[in-house]
Structure formats: structure tokens, C-alpha cells
Design a protein around this motif. Structure first.
Motif, mmCIF file in Angstrom:
data_model
loop_
_atom_site.group_PDB
_atom_site.id
_atom_site.type_symbol
_atom_site.label_atom_id
_atom_site.label_comp_id
_atom_site.label_asym_id
_atom_site.label_seq_id
_atom_site.Cartn_x
_atom_site.Cartn_y
_atom_site.Cartn_z
ATOM 1 N N GLN A 192 0.462 -1.521 0.129
ATOM 2 C CA GLN A 192 -0.148 0.051 -0.117
ATOM 3 C C GLN A 192 0.373 1.410 0.151
ATOM 4 O O GLN A 192 0.478 1.877 -0.450
ATOM 5 C CB GLN A 192 -0.799 0.141 1.250
ATOM 6 N N ARG A 193 2.150 1.328 1.014
ATOM 7 C CA ARG A 193 2.515 2.233 0.944
ATOM 8 C C ARG A 193 3.593 2.594 -0.446
ATOM 9 O O ARG A 193 3.816 3.188 -0.948
ATOM 10 C CB ARG A 193 4.218 2.335 1.695
ATOM 11 N N GLN A 194 3.462 1.606 -1.168
ATOM 12 C CA GLN A 194 4.579 1.349 -2.666
ATOM 13 C C GLN A 194 3.657 2.180 -3.641
ATOM 14 O O GLN A 194 3.919 2.938 -4.179
ATOM 15 C CB GLN A 194 5.093 0.079 -3.080
ATOM 16 N N VAL A 241 0.750 4.527 -2.847
ATOM 17 C CA VAL A 241 0.760 5.367 -3.055
ATOM 18 C C VAL A 241 2.125 6.233 -3.171
ATOM 19 O O VAL A 241 1.806 7.630 -3.602
ATOM 20 C CB VAL A 241 -0.158 6.102 -1.508
ATOM 21 N N GLN A 242 3.035 5.896 -2.972
ATOM 22 C CA GLN A 242 3.879 7.180 -3.379
ATOM 23 C C GLN A 242 4.624 6.905 -4.821
ATOM 24 O O GLN A 242 5.059 7.814 -5.566
ATOM 25 C CB GLN A 242 5.539 6.090 -2.233
ATOM 26 N N THR A 243 4.576 5.690 -5.269
ATOM 27 C CA THR A 243 5.001 5.642 -7.304
ATOM 28 C C THR A 243 3.322 5.513 -7.752
ATOM 29 O O THR A 243 3.824 5.798 -8.687
ATOM 30 C CB THR A 243 5.609 4.197 -6.886
ATOM 31 N N SER A 301 2.031 3.341 -8.321
ATOM 32 C CA SER A 301 1.620 1.641 -9.239
ATOM 33 C C SER A 301 0.014 0.566 -8.767
ATOM 34 O O SER A 301 -0.642 1.642 -8.046
ATOM 35 C CB SER A 301 2.480 0.314 -8.453
ATOM 36 N N ASN A 343 6.796 2.802 8.152
ATOM 37 C CA ASN A 343 8.168 4.050 8.254
ATOM 38 C C ASN A 343 9.210 3.592 6.122
ATOM 39 O O ASN A 343 9.830 4.191 6.270
ATOM 40 C CB ASN A 343 9.285 3.764 8.509
ATOM 41 N N GLY A 344 8.843 2.390 6.047
ATOM 42 C CA GLY A 344 9.738 3.042 4.758
ATOM 43 C C GLY A 344 10.616 1.332 4.674
ATOM 44 O O GLY A 344 11.115 1.051 5.894
ATOM 45 N N HIS A 396 14.427 3.333 7.206
ATOM 46 C CA HIS A 396 14.425 3.280 8.414
ATOM 47 C C HIS A 396 15.043 2.253 8.761
ATOM 48 O O HIS A 396 15.181 1.248 9.250
ATOM 49 C CB HIS A 396 12.882 3.882 8.920
#
Length: 161
Positions: free
Chosen positions: A51-53, A55-57, A59, A128-129, A132
Motif C-alpha cells: 500500500q505504501r508503494q 501511494v508513493q509510486t 503502482s 516507515n519504509g 528506516h
């Protein structure tokens, strides 16, 4: 004893837990069940990072989830059978009492017992990714615990009676 209590007990006395599980007799269904549950929990642990990926990229989260599901629940169990076979061969060279079933139990149980830390690691990846320091530390702890469980289990099931 319930599986959850066995997992908690493994963090205190991994050799005794594996000895008790191995002493229950050869049951391949039990081993594959532990492996599949652990792989499913690992899939769950991947979701925050995916989910983090997304949102950030930008995808496609759904597509990434399908790929992770296929990889973790279809391909990874085959890899674990290979790992168990390799560890059996290595253990057999060191200790003659090693068995293939015992190696599978030690590897599959160790994988399942280490999943609570893996779930926490997955949560940290999502929050945090990967870069971190806390995430890296928990990942290292998870790897160390997994290796500890595997080595302890393999030593226990292959010791001379």
C-alpha cells in the motif's frame, strides 16, 4: 497444546517444542498446514508495504497484491520444500539420525513461529519504509530468530537417541 501457545513457547524453548511436535509422529498434513498458514501470514505482512508503494509510486495495488499472493502462497511453499531438503542433506552429513520429515518439521515450524516478528516488520515497512533504521533492526531480528528456530529445530530432531 494450541498452536498459538506453541509459538509463544518456541521463543523460550525452541528445542523442546520441536521435540514435542516431532514426537507426535509423522504427519505431513500438519507440516504443510503450518507452512501454508505461515505463508498466508507473510502475505498479510506484505500488504502495508504494498500500500505504501502504491501511494508513493502510483503502482497498481490490486495487481501487486495478486502477484504477492501468487508468489507467497503458490511458489514459496515449493521453495521451502527445497530449503528443507537442502538443510536435511547438510544435517545428515553432520548427524546420521537426521530425517527428511524432521527437517521439514523444523523448517516449517520455525517459519510459522517467526511470523509474529514478520508481521511487525511488515507493519513497519508500511509505516516507515524499508530504509528506516527501526525497520531494518526489526528485519534483522526477524532473520536472526528464524535462523535460531531452524538451527535449534534441526539440532533437536537429529540428535542421537
Amino acid at each position: 497444546m494450541p498452536v498459538t501457545q506453541d509459538i509463544v513457547e518456541t521463543y523460550r524453548r525452541p528445542r523442546q517444542v520441536v521435540r514435542r511436535l516431532y514426537g507426535m509422529g509423522p504427519r505431513e498434513d500438519r507440516g504443510i498446514l503450518w507452512l501454508m498458514i505461515a505463508c498466508f501470514l507473510m502475505f498479510i505482512s506484505r500488504l502495508p508495504g504494498l500500500q505504501r508503494q502504491a501511494v508513493q509510486t502510483g503502482s497498481d495495488f490490486q495487481q501487486d497484491t495478486i502477484y504477492a499472493f501468487f508468489t507467497l502462497l503458490m511458489l514459496l511453499p515449493l521453495v521451502f520444500y527445497l530449503i528443507a531438503g537442502i538443510l536435511y542433506a547438510v544435517t545428515k552429513l553432520i548427524r546420521r539420525n537426521a530425517t527428511g520429515y524432521g527437517a521439514r518439521i523444523a523448517v516449517f515450524w520455525g517459519w510459522l513461529a517467526a511470523t509474529p516478528i514478520a508481521l511487525f516488520y511488515g507493519l513497519l515497512v508500511g509505516l516507515n519504509g524499508l530504509e528506516h533504521p527501526g525497520t531494518t533492526l526489526v528485519g534483522g531480528i526477524w532473520l536472526a530468530v528464524l535462523l535460531w528456530f531452524w538451527i535449534s529445530g534441526l539440532a533437536e530432531i537429529s540428535k542421537a537417541d
